[in-house]
Design a protein around this motif. Structure first.
Motif, mmCIF file in Angstrom:
data_model
loop_
_atom_site.group_PDB
_atom_site.id
_atom_site.type_symbol
_atom_site.label_atom_id
_atom_site.label_comp_id
_atom_site.label_asym_id
_atom_site.label_seq_id
_atom_site.Cartn_x
_atom_site.Cartn_y
_atom_site.Cartn_z
ATOM 1 N N ARG A 44 -39.213 -25.623 11.063
ATOM 2 C CA ARG A 44 -38.193 -25.466 12.114
ATOM 3 C C ARG A 44 -38.245 -24.059 12.705
ATOM 4 O O ARG A 44 -38.033 -23.872 13.896
ATOM 5 C CB ARG A 44 -36.799 -25.780 11.567
ATOM 6 C CG ARG A 44 -36.489 -27.261 11.565
ATOM 7 C CD ARG A 44 -35.012 -27.540 11.357
ATOM 8 N NE ARG A 44 -34.520 -27.068 10.078
ATOM 9 C CZ ARG A 44 -34.610 -27.746 8.940
ATOM 10 N NH1 ARG A 44 -35.162 -28.933 8.920
ATOM 11 N NH2 ARG A 44 -34.131 -27.248 7.831
ATOM 12 N N ASP A 47 -40.947 -24.193 15.074
ATOM 13 C CA ASP A 47 -40.488 -24.842 16.300
ATOM 14 C C ASP A 47 -39.790 -23.840 17.210
ATOM 15 O O ASP A 47 -39.990 -23.838 18.424
ATOM 16 C CB ASP A 47 -39.501 -25.974 15.979
ATOM 17 C CG ASP A 47 -40.153 -27.172 15.324
ATOM 18 O OD1 ASP A 47 -41.388 -27.307 15.399
ATOM 19 O OD2 ASP A 47 -39.408 -27.979 14.735
ATOM 20 N N THR A 73 -42.281 -30.352 18.988
ATOM 21 C CA THR A 73 -41.376 -29.757 18.010
ATOM 22 C C THR A 73 -40.466 -30.867 17.486
ATOM 23 O O THR A 73 -40.304 -31.907 18.111
ATOM 24 C CB THR A 73 -40.539 -28.628 18.634
ATOM 25 O OG1 THR A 73 -39.797 -29.153 19.736
ATOM 26 C CG2 THR A 73 -41.422 -27.485 19.127
ATOM 27 N N VAL A 77 -32.951 -29.445 14.758
ATOM 28 C CA VAL A 77 -33.055 -27.997 14.951
ATOM 29 C C VAL A 77 -32.285 -27.219 13.886
ATOM 30 O O VAL A 77 -32.424 -26.007 13.785
ATOM 31 C CB VAL A 77 -32.591 -27.567 16.363
ATOM 32 C CG1 VAL A 77 -33.465 -28.212 17.423
ATOM 33 C CG2 VAL A 77 -31.130 -27.882 16.596
ATOM 34 N N ARG A 92 -29.404 -32.565 15.718
ATOM 35 C CA ARG A 92 -30.652 -33.105 16.259
ATOM 36 C C ARG A 92 -30.469 -33.553 17.696
ATOM 37 O O ARG A 92 -29.371 -33.877 18.134
ATOM 38 C CB ARG A 92 -31.160 -34.254 15.400
ATOM 39 C CG ARG A 92 -30.319 -35.507 15.497
ATOM 40 C CD ARG A 92 -30.853 -36.624 14.628
ATOM 41 N NE ARG A 92 -29.996 -37.794 14.695
ATOM 42 C CZ ARG A 92 -29.932 -38.713 13.764
ATOM 43 N NH1 ARG A 92 -30.683 -38.614 12.677
ATOM 44 N NH2 ARG A 92 -29.135 -39.749 13.902
#
Length: 162
Positions: A44, A47, A73, A77, A92
């Motif tokens: 993450r 990302d 990605t 998150v 999300r």
């Protein structure tokens, strides 16, 4: 026979871990086999780096790939266990809407809230103006905390990515 190339976000996750901790044991390929949840936290962060670079017009591509191809990605998150350890809360992206999701240890998933960035920003404005209708919005604090996290990790444009 050659192995398929690893996903770019997985390589970035490994690099971020190695930059922070050095070359430590367990090595990444061993670490992923027994603690993929911890590895996903590094992915993450990768990302976030990909989104930051994209914001500057840059992209990471594998040597030999077509320039301009953008690594995907993850839609999640943020993910972290609740204070009491009873569940994990995640944020999300779910197709034009953001969701706050609670997942129990038994993998039972509950969508606690679903909202658009537009509506969450309007709600934030209501709070700033001390508008009485802000008091009637269920889960507003959680929604605004999720909004802060979405902006913190530069995920606000996630639905606009190619």
């Amino acid at each position: 026979m050659t192995a398929l190339p690893r996903d770019i976000r997985d390589v970035l996750g490994e690099c971020i871990r190695r930059e922070a901790l050095g070359l430590i044991r367990p090595l990444w390929h061993d670490y992923t086999s027994f603690n993929d949840e911890a590895c996903e936290a590094y992915r993450r962060r990768g990302d976030m780096l990909l989104r930051l670079l994209r914001g500057y017009g840059l992209s990471i591509v594998r040597v030999g790939e077509e320039p301009g191809s953008t690594p995907a990605t993850a839609d999640v998150v943020y993910s972290h266990p609740l204070h009491d350890g009873s569940a994990t809360r995640s944020i999300r992206y779910a197709g034009k809407r953001w969701e706050i999701v609670s997942t129990t240890k038994e993998s039972s998933e509950t969508v606690e809230q679903s909202f658009s960035l537009h509506q969450a920003n309007i709600n934030a404005g209501l709070v700033l103006l001390e508008a009485p209708e802000a008091r009637t919005i269920q889960g507003l604090g959680r929604q605004l905390a999720a909004l802060v996290e979405i902006y913190r990790v530069h995920a606000q444009g996630i639905g606009e990515q190619p």
